[in-house]
Motif scaffolding. Structure first.
Motif, PDB file in Angstrom:
ATOM      1  N   ALA A 134       0.807  -1.222   0.000  1.00  0.00           N
ATOM      2  CA  ALA A 134       0.000   0.000   0.000  1.00  0.00           C
ATOM      3  C   ALA A 134       0.841   1.274   0.000  1.00  0.00           C
ATOM      4  O   ALA A 134       0.374   2.332  -0.446  1.00  0.00           O
ATOM      5  N   GLU A 135       2.081   1.200   0.510  1.00  0.00           N
ATOM      6  CA  GLU A 135       2.901   2.408   0.704  1.00  0.00           C
ATOM      7  C   GLU A 135       2.974   3.321  -0.517  1.00  0.00           C
ATOM      8  O   GLU A 135       2.734   4.531  -0.403  1.00  0.00           O
ATOM      9  N   PRO A 136       3.321   2.811  -1.711  1.00  0.00           N
ATOM     10  CA  PRO A 136       3.420   3.742  -2.840  1.00  0.00           C
ATOM     11  C   PRO A 136       2.098   4.389  -3.214  1.00  0.00           C
ATOM     12  O   PRO A 136       2.066   5.529  -3.692  1.00  0.00           O
ATOM     13  N   HIS A 137       0.998   3.694  -2.976  1.00  0.00           N
ATOM     14  CA  HIS A 137      -0.320   4.253  -3.299  1.00  0.00           C
ATOM     15  C   HIS A 137      -0.732   5.322  -2.291  1.00  0.00           C
ATOM     16  O   HIS A 137      -1.414   6.286  -2.639  1.00  0.00           O
ATOM     17  N   VAL A 138      -0.310   5.154  -1.047  1.00  0.00           N
ATOM     18  CA  VAL A 138      -0.552   6.191  -0.042  1.00  0.00           C
ATOM     19  C   VAL A 138       0.294   7.423  -0.375  1.00  0.00           C
ATOM     20  O   VAL A 138      -0.180   8.562  -0.312  1.00  0.00           O
ATOM     21  N   ALA A 139       1.539   7.179  -0.751  1.00  0.00           N
ATOM     22  CA  ALA A 139       2.443   8.294  -1.088  1.00  0.00           C
ATOM     23  C   ALA A 139       1.920   9.089  -2.280  1.00  0.00           C
ATOM     24  O   ALA A 139       2.092  10.317  -2.344  1.00  0.00           O
ATOM     25  N   SER A 140       1.269   8.411  -3.236  1.00  0.00           N
ATOM     26  CA  SER A 140       0.751   9.104  -4.426  1.00  0.00           C
ATOM     27  C   SER A 140      -0.603   9.751  -4.193  1.00  0.00           C
ATOM     28  O   SER A 140      -1.102  10.475  -5.058  1.00  0.00           O
ATOM     29  N   GLY A 141      -1.227   9.469  -3.035  1.00  0.00           N
ATOM     30  CA  GLY A 141      -2.542  10.031  -2.740  1.00  0.00           C
ATOM     31  C   GLY A 141      -3.692   9.199  -3.264  1.00  0.00           C
ATOM     32  O   GLY A 141      -4.865   9.596  -3.134  1.00  0.00           O
ATOM     33  N   GLU A 142      -3.386   8.019  -3.841  1.00  0.00           N
ATOM     34  CA  GLU A 142      -4.452   7.162  -4.374  1.00  0.00           C
ATOM     35  C   GLU A 142      -5.227   6.450  -3.268  1.00  0.00           C
ATOM     36  O   GLU A 142      -6.408   6.122  -3.436  1.00  0.00           O
ATOM     37  N   LEU A 143      -4.561   6.190  -2.142  1.00  0.00           N
ATOM     38  CA  LEU A 143      -5.200   5.513  -1.024  1.00  0.00           C
ATOM     39  C   LEU A 143      -4.951   6.279   0.268  1.00  0.00           C
ATOM     40  O   LEU A 143      -3.942   6.988   0.398  1.00  0.00           O
ATOM     41  N   VAL A 144      -5.847   6.084   1.222  1.00  0.00           N
ATOM     42  CA  VAL A 144      -5.708   6.671   2.555  1.00  0.00           C
ATOM     43  C   VAL A 144      -5.670   5.517   3.555  1.00  0.00           C
ATOM     44  O   VAL A 144      -6.450   4.556   3.449  1.00  0.00           O
ATOM     45  N   HIS A 145      -4.746   5.613   4.503  1.00  0.00           N
ATOM     46  CA  HIS A 145      -4.628   4.594   5.550  1.00  0.00           C
ATOM     47  C   HIS A 145      -5.650   4.899   6.642  1.00  0.00           C
ATOM     48  O   HIS A 145      -5.609   5.955   7.281  1.00  0.00           O
ATOM     49  N   LEU A 146      -6.563   3.961   6.901  1.00  0.00           N
ATOM     50  CA  LEU A 146      -7.620   4.158   7.885  1.00  0.00           C
ATOM     51  C   LEU A 146      -7.254   3.512   9.222  1.00  0.00           C
ATOM     52  O   LEU A 146      -6.688   2.420   9.265  1.00  0.00           O
ATOM     53  N   LEU A 147      -7.553   4.180  10.288  1.00  0.00           N
ATOM     54  CA  LEU A 147      -7.461   3.609  11.639  1.00  0.00           C
ATOM     55  C   LEU A 147      -6.161   2.814  11.841  1.00  0.00           C
ATOM     56  O   LEU A 147      -6.191   1.598  12.071  1.00  0.00           O
ATOM     57  N   PRO A 148      -5.011   3.458  11.800  1.00  0.00           N
ATOM     58  CA  PRO A 148      -3.732   2.749  11.932  1.00  0.00           C
ATOM     59  C   PRO A 148      -3.635   1.888  13.189  1.00  0.00           C
ATOM     60  O   PRO A 148      -2.959   0.847  13.167  1.00  0.00           O
ATOM     61  N   ASP A 149      -4.301   2.284  14.254  1.00  0.00           N
ATOM     62  CA  ASP A 149      -4.243   1.479  15.479  1.00  0.00           C
ATOM     63  C   ASP A 149      -4.954   0.137  15.323  1.00  0.00           C
ATOM     64  O   ASP A 149      -4.790  -0.758  16.169  1.00  0.00           O
ATOM     65  N   ALA A 150      -5.741  -0.017  14.267  1.00  0.00           N
ATOM     66  CA  ALA A 150      -6.447  -1.272  14.024  1.00  0.00           C
ATOM     67  C   ALA A 150      -5.618  -2.258  13.201  1.00  0.00           C
ATOM     68  O   ALA A 150      -6.046  -3.394  12.963  1.00  0.00           O
TER      69      ALA A 150
END
Length: 302
Positions: A248-264
């Motif tokens: 997921a990292e490159p997609h988060v970096a590009s703004g295509e995905l958002v990481h939800l509820l990291p504590d989960a």
């Protein structure tokens, strides 16, 4: 009917005699005795059906046929010497094709690594196969197999652990604009991209909250058994997907995905590199393994 080639030892002995113009000095150079040198030259002459030297008590001179054969023999020995040097260099320098098999979802992660590898080692040619099935690494001729999950015992493979995956929940900004997620409770009504495993089962989300881990079966908006399509569906706003952190990292970096509820986030399966055993690992394979280790070191939270 063609005859087998003369022994290289006899050819090398002949060249030494010709260069030294002496059977005695040739024997000293080769670390043998004069009798063995004479026998080697005689075998060669018998094979060729001609005399290569004119021998007198005072001198050893090449015949006309000897001069012709010397030119060819020198070229042959020099060619073999150059080949030995080239092969030795290949053993020490990463060179050649490396066949790599990895999960489909790892494709976007591995390609930048392989591009950097090609820049550093231009003589290494990666051949990348992406699939989510358990391939037969030895039978299909792969040099390196990347696998996520616990491995069955396999005596034909050497295993190197790369890292432990973490699983997180991710969604596209367009989906979250319509369906904001603020807590784990919101997940129970959320739409999800659902992965169908090789066994046919639909994979639930595994969630960590308040010191406990449990599963949620999301409301499917799309079902797929293809790792690439699974990630792309999340990017295209189908719903929430539980994805490997490093994928997921490159997609988060590009703004295509958002990481939800990291504590989960939860701990996922380990990732291993598998290499067929039974032979010395060539430099070309070693540099790929090291590049993979560097790619996954250290694991990061996103």
């Amino acid at each position: 009917m063609s005859r087998s080639a003369p022994p290289l030892h006899d050819i090398a002995t002949f060249v030494s005699v010709a260069q030294n113009a002496s059977f005695t000095r040739a024997a000293e150079q080769l670390g043998t005795n004069k009798s063995n040198v004479g026998k080697a030259v005689q075998r060669l002459e018998n094979r060729l059906g001609t005399r290569l030297f004119q021998r007198t008590t005072r001198a050893v001179r090449l015949t006309e046929d000897g001069e012709t054969y010397l030119e060819a023999a020198r070229a042959a020995l020099e060619g073999l010497s150059e080949a030995e040097v080239a092969l030795s260099a290949r053993r020490d320098e990463p060179n050649g094709r490396v066949r790599i098999d990895a999960p489909i979802g790892f494709g976007r992660l591995l390609l930048p690594m392989l591009a950097a590898l090609r820049t550093e080692y231009p003589k290494v040619l990666p051949e990348l196969s992406l699939n989510d099935r358990q391939s037969d690494a030895v039978g299909e001729g792969f040099d390196v197999v990347v696998r996520a999950g616990e491995l069955p015992p396999d005596s034909d493979m050497t295993v190197r652990k790369l890292y432990d995956i973490r699983l997180g929940l991710f969604a596209a900004p367009t989906y979250l604009a319509r369906n904001p997620i603020h807590s784990v409770a919101d997940l129970r009504e959320a739409e999800g991209v659902v992965f169908r495993s090789g066994s046919g089962q639909l994979r639930p989300w595994t969630i960590h909250e308040s010191g406990r881990t449990f599963q949620i079966a999301p409301k499917p908006s799309l079902i797929t058994g293809d790792g690439r399509a699974y990630v792309e569906a999340a990017i295209n706003g189908f719903g929430i997907a539980q994805i490997y952190d490093r994928v997921a990292e490159p997609h988060v970096a590009s703004g295509e995905l958002v990481h939800l509820l990291p504590d989960a986030d939860v701990k996922g399966p380990p990732v291993h590199a598998l290499i067929p055993v039974g032979r010395r690992m060539p430099p070309k394979t070693r540099v790929v393994i090291e590049a993979l280790a560097n790619l996954f070191r250290p694991p990061t939270r996103i």
